[in-house]
Structure formats: structure tokens, C-alpha cells
Design a protein around this motif. Structure first.
Motif, PDB file in Angstrom:
ATOM      1  N   UNK A   1     -23.991 -10.067 -65.570  1.00 39.77           N
ATOM      2  CA  UNK A   1     -25.169 -10.925 -65.570  1.00 39.77           C
ATOM      3  C   UNK A   1     -24.741 -12.374 -65.740  1.00 39.77           C
ATOM      4  N   UNK A   2     -25.403 -13.259 -64.995  1.00 37.19           N
ATOM      5  CA  UNK A   2     -25.095 -14.682 -65.042  1.00 37.19           C
ATOM      6  C   UNK A   2     -26.012 -15.362 -66.050  1.00 37.19           C
ATOM      7  N   UNK A   3     -25.499 -15.808 -67.212  1.00 36.55           N
ATOM      8  CA  UNK A   3     -26.363 -16.439 -68.216  1.00 36.55           C
ATOM      9  C   UNK A   3     -27.006 -17.731 -67.737  1.00 36.55           C
ATOM     10  N   UNK A   4     -26.405 -18.394 -66.766  1.00 38.02           N
ATOM     11  CA  UNK A   4     -26.976 -19.633 -66.246  1.00 38.02           C
ATOM     12  C   UNK A   4     -28.270 -19.384 -65.477  1.00 38.02           C
ATOM     13  N   UNK A   5     -28.531 -18.142 -65.110  1.00 41.37           N
ATOM     14  CA  UNK A   5     -29.747 -17.803 -64.362  1.00 41.37           C
ATOM     15  C   UNK A   5     -30.853 -17.273 -65.268  1.00 41.37           C
ATOM     16  N   UNK A   6     -30.599 -17.269 -66.585  1.00 42.03           N
ATOM     17  CA  UNK A   6     -31.539 -16.659 -67.523  1.00 42.03           C
ATOM     18  C   UNK A   6     -32.909 -17.324 -67.503  1.00 42.03           C
ATOM     19  N   UNK A   7     -32.971 -18.648 -67.656  1.00 39.69           N
ATOM     20  CA  UNK A   7     -34.266 -19.331 -67.714  1.00 39.69           C
ATOM     21  C   UNK A   7     -35.039 -19.151 -66.430  1.00 39.69           C
ATOM     22  N   UNK A   8     -34.358 -19.303 -65.297  1.00 40.43           N
ATOM     23  CA  UNK A   8     -35.017 -19.099 -64.000  1.00 40.43           C
ATOM     24  C   UNK A   8     -35.506 -17.669 -63.859  1.00 40.43           C
ATOM     25  N   UNK A   9     -34.702 -16.721 -64.354  1.00 37.49           N
ATOM     26  CA  UNK A   9     -35.082 -15.309 -64.272  1.00 37.49           C
ATOM     27  C   UNK A   9     -36.324 -15.020 -65.114  1.00 37.49           C
ATOM     28  N   UNK A  10     -36.399 -15.599 -66.307  1.00 37.02           N
ATOM     29  CA  UNK A  10     -37.571 -15.402 -67.157  1.00 37.02           C
ATOM     30  C   UNK A  10     -38.829 -15.974 -66.508  1.00 37.02           C
ATOM     31  N   UNK A  11     -38.717 -17.151 -65.941  1.00 35.23           N
ATOM     32  CA  UNK A  11     -39.878 -17.763 -65.297  1.00 35.23           C
ATOM     33  C   UNK A  11     -40.366 -16.904 -64.134  1.00 35.23           C
ATOM     34  N   UNK A  12     -39.424 -16.390 -63.351  1.00 38.95           N
ATOM     35  CA  UNK A  12     -39.801 -15.537 -62.216  1.00 38.95           C
ATOM     36  C   UNK A  12     -40.447 -14.245 -62.696  1.00 38.95           C
ATOM     37  N   UNK A  13     -39.901 -13.667 -63.770  1.00 42.98           N
ATOM     38  CA  UNK A  13     -40.448 -12.418 -64.303  1.00 42.98           C
ATOM     39  C   UNK A  13     -41.834 -12.624 -64.892  1.00 42.98           C
ATOM     40  N   UNK A  14     -42.050 -13.776 -65.546  1.00 40.23           N
ATOM     41  CA  UNK A  14     -43.355 -14.061 -66.141  1.00 40.23           C
ATOM     42  C   UNK A  14     -44.448 -14.172 -65.093  1.00 40.23           C
ATOM     43  N   UNK A  15     -44.092 -14.650 -63.906  1.00 38.69           N
ATOM     44  CA  UNK A  15     -45.091 -14.790 -62.843  1.00 38.69           C
ATOM     45  C   UNK A  15     -45.647 -13.444 -62.411  1.00 38.69           C
ATOM     46  N   UNK A  16     -44.855 -12.395 -62.558  1.00 41.30           N
ATOM     47  CA  UNK A  16     -45.313 -11.088 -62.091  1.00 41.30           C
ATOM     48  C   UNK A  16     -45.868 -10.188 -63.173  1.00 41.30           C
ATOM     49  N   UNK A  17     -45.827 -10.638 -64.427  1.00 40.81           N
ATOM     50  CA  UNK A  17     -46.274  -9.767 -65.515  1.00 40.81           C
ATOM     51  C   UNK A  17     -47.798  -9.744 -65.599  1.00 40.81           C
ATOM     52  N   UNK A  18     -48.341  -8.582 -65.854  1.00 48.12           N
ATOM     53  CA  UNK A  18     -49.785  -8.419 -66.005  1.00 48.12           C
ATOM     54  C   UNK A  18     -50.078  -7.650 -67.285  1.00 48.12           C
ATOM     55  N   UNK A  19     -51.126  -8.069 -67.980  1.00 54.29           N
ATOM     56  CA  UNK A  19     -51.539  -7.352 -69.180  1.00 54.29           C
ATOM     57  C   UNK A  19     -52.154  -6.015 -68.809  1.00 54.29           C
ATOM     58  N   UNK A  20     -52.182  -5.141 -69.779  1.00 52.57           N
ATOM     59  CA  UNK A  20     -52.975  -3.928 -69.623  1.00 52.57           C
ATOM     60  C   UNK A  20     -54.424  -4.359 -69.450  1.00 52.57           C
ATOM     61  N   UNK A  21     -55.157  -3.764 -68.494  1.00 56.37           N
ATOM     62  CA  UNK A  21     -56.527  -4.221 -68.218  1.00 56.37           C
ATOM     63  C   UNK A  21     -57.461  -4.155 -69.420  1.00 56.37           C
ATOM     64  N   UNK A  22     -57.188  -3.260 -70.364  1.00 60.38           N
ATOM     65  CA  UNK A  22     -58.020  -3.140 -71.558  1.00 60.38           C
ATOM     66  C   UNK A  22     -57.364  -3.784 -72.774  1.00 60.38           C
ATOM     67  N   UNK A  23     -56.283  -4.555 -72.534  1.00 65.72           N
ATOM     68  CA  UNK A  23     -55.528  -5.218 -73.604  1.00 65.72           C
ATOM     69  C   UNK A  23     -54.934  -4.227 -74.597  1.00 65.72           C
ATOM     70  N   UNK A  24     -54.589  -3.044 -74.124  1.00 59.49           N
ATOM     71  CA  UNK A  24     -53.898  -2.082 -74.967  1.00 59.49           C
ATOM     72  C   UNK A  24     -52.422  -2.458 -75.072  1.00 59.49           C
ATOM     73  N   UNK A  25     -51.820  -2.145 -76.226  1.00 61.74           N
ATOM     74  CA  UNK A  25     -50.382  -2.359 -76.396  1.00 61.74           C
ATOM     75  C   UNK A  25     -49.650  -1.393 -75.471  1.00 61.74           C
ATOM     76  N   UNK A  26     -48.783  -1.908 -74.612  1.00 64.76           N
ATOM     77  CA  UNK A  26     -48.093  -1.084 -73.617  1.00 64.76           C
ATOM     78  C   UNK A  26     -46.633  -1.524 -73.530  1.00 64.76           C
ATOM     79  N   UNK A  27     -45.737  -0.743 -74.109  1.00 68.23           N
ATOM     80  CA  UNK A  27     -44.314  -1.085 -74.107  1.00 68.23           C
ATOM     81  C   UNK A  27     -43.749  -1.147 -72.687  1.00 68.23           C
ATOM     82  N   UNK A  28     -44.295  -0.343 -71.783  1.00 63.90           N
ATOM     83  CA  UNK A  28     -43.754  -0.287 -70.425  1.00 63.90           C
ATOM     84  C   UNK A  28     -43.878  -1.637 -69.713  1.00 63.90           C
TER      85      UNK A  28
END
Length: 232
Positions: free
Chosen positions: A38-65
Motif C-alpha cells: 500500500x502506498x501511504x502517499x495515496x491515503x488522503x486521496x483514497x479516504x476522500x474517494x471512499x467517503x464519496x461512495x459511503x452511504x448510511x443505513x437507510x434507518x440509521x442503524x449501526x452497521x459494521x459492514x
């Protein structure tokens, strides 16, 4: 005005930050143990990209997955691939549950002590699977109550998680205040539950918000409490 009896604190980004093992080099080392480069220099960019695709559980339930999927996207964006990326994502997600992987911000303990001096109780409320009682003990401070989303079942900004901590404290919403770094989860969530709330904006991301706090040192004054002269 109702007397302030307690302050509810978010944890991550508010009173604590992830330590080295949860940062870029931590990912690199953990990946190497599983044969992933893994390239540590890509960490911040990777987090930003991953955050764009994350979605909450529709009922706001805690979901580890949800968080495992988010972490796997970070790993893949850092150069990790194959089935071992998922195994590493599970490992890194579980690492967020360990108190020793976090450091307190320098303003947390002094502000806790100041609140105690005014007989204000302290509670933690966090979207986490971490043992918050154990977290407080590990970092050397006392709390009066805590609610994690894993134990409660719902994540902030669901109103029931705020009511749950108030019930543990035996207080009404008017007797408490909330402090956190998320405008939606902490501030809007608490206010929807009738709790006054303050946005902690350590990185200056919300200059448009009136009354935001750049650090915790300004909290006692914002609450109308006297504070040490050395803080002014």
C-alpha cells in the motif's frame, strides 16, 4: 434559563484523534503483513474517494459492514487488491475499537477538569463499536454516562441515541449541551432532540457557522461558565 447539568461529547475528531496505527503508515504496515503493498502517499486521496461512495443505513442503524466496505475501498485505492484487501479491511475496522490506537487532543483533559470544577457532568456519545467506559479509563478521565451506536443500535443523528444518554444521566434535554465535530451528526442531531449544541471546527471547515469553536478551550465561556484567566 435551565441550569446546565451535563455536557455530551462526541469522541473521534472531538476529544480524540486516531494514532499512527490508523494512519497512512499504519495501513502500509498492516498491508505488508498480509502481502499487500500500500502506498501511504495515496491515503488522503483514497479516504476522500471512499467517503464519496459511503452511504448510511437507510434507518440509521449501526452497521459494521458499511465501515468495512469503506475501509476496503481505502485499501484498494492505496494499491491493495484481491481477497486479502477485504481481510485487511476487517482487521483495520476492528482496530478502531482499541482505545490504545487513539490520542486525546491536548485540550480535552483541561476542559473536562474545568467542567468538573463547575459540577457539570460528562458523557460520551459516539458512532462506534468501541467500549467507551474502557476508553475513558484508558485515557485517564471519568465519565458519568456513555452510549455507543453499537450498543444502542442506531447512529447519530438518530434522536434516540441522544435520548438514551439523557436517560442514563437522569436529565432533560434542556439540562444538557452537546459538542461535536460533525454538523449533521452532532449539532443538527442534538438540536433535533432539543439539546443545545456546539460545533467544534478544529480545521476551519465551517467558517459560515456562527458560534463554532476552534478548540475545546472556548467551551466553558460558550456555556456561560467562568474559565481560568490563563485560557483567555
Amino acid at each position: 434559563m435551565t441550569e446546565l447539568r451535563a455536557v455530551l461529547f462526541d469522541v473521534d475528531g472531538t476529544i480524540a484523534r486516531p494514532g499512527p496505527d490508523l494512519g497512512p503508515e499504519g495501513y502500509r504496515r498492516a498491508g505488508a503483513r498480509r502481502g499487500l503493498e500500500l502506498d501511504p502517499d495515496r491515503y488522503e486521496e483514497a479516504r476522500e474517494a471512499a467517503l464519496e461512495g459511503i452511504e448510511r443505513h437507510p434507518e440509521l442503524q449501526h452497521d459494521e459492514e458499511i465501515w468495512i466496505a469503506f475501509t476496503e475501498r481505502v485499501i484498494r485505492c492505496m494499491g491493495g487488491d484481491g481477497p486479502r484487501a477485504h481481510d485487511l479491511a476487517v482487521e483495520m475496522t476492528l482496530a478502531w475499537e482499541h482505545s490504545h490506537n487513539f490520542d486525546l487532543y491536548e485540550d480535552a483533559l483541561p476542559v473536562f477538569e474545568e467542567l468538573r470544577r463547575h459540577d457539570v457532568r460528562i458523557a460520551l456519545i459516539s458512532n462506534t463499536g468501541r467500549d467507551l467506559e474502557g476508553f475513558a479509563a484508558h485515557h485517564g478521565f471519568d465519565i458519568d454516562a456513555s452510549v455507543s451506536s453499537r450498543l444502542h443500535g442506531f447512529v447519530k443523528p438518530h434522536p434516540t441515541i441522544f435520548r438514551a444518554v439523557l436517560d442514563l444521566l437522569g436529565l432533560t434535554a434542556a439540562q444538557a449541551a452537546m459538542v461535536g465535530d460533525s454538523l449533521e451528526d452532532d449539532v443538527e442531531g442534538a438540536r433535533a432532540a432539543g439539546i443545545r449544541a456546539f460545533l467544534l471546527d478544529r480545521h476551519g471547515l465551517h467558517p459560515e457557522i456562527d458560534g463554532r469553536l476552534p478548540d475545546l478551550y472556548g467551551l466553558p465561556a460558550a456555556l456561560g461558565l467562568a474559565q481560568p484567566a490563563s485560557w483567555t
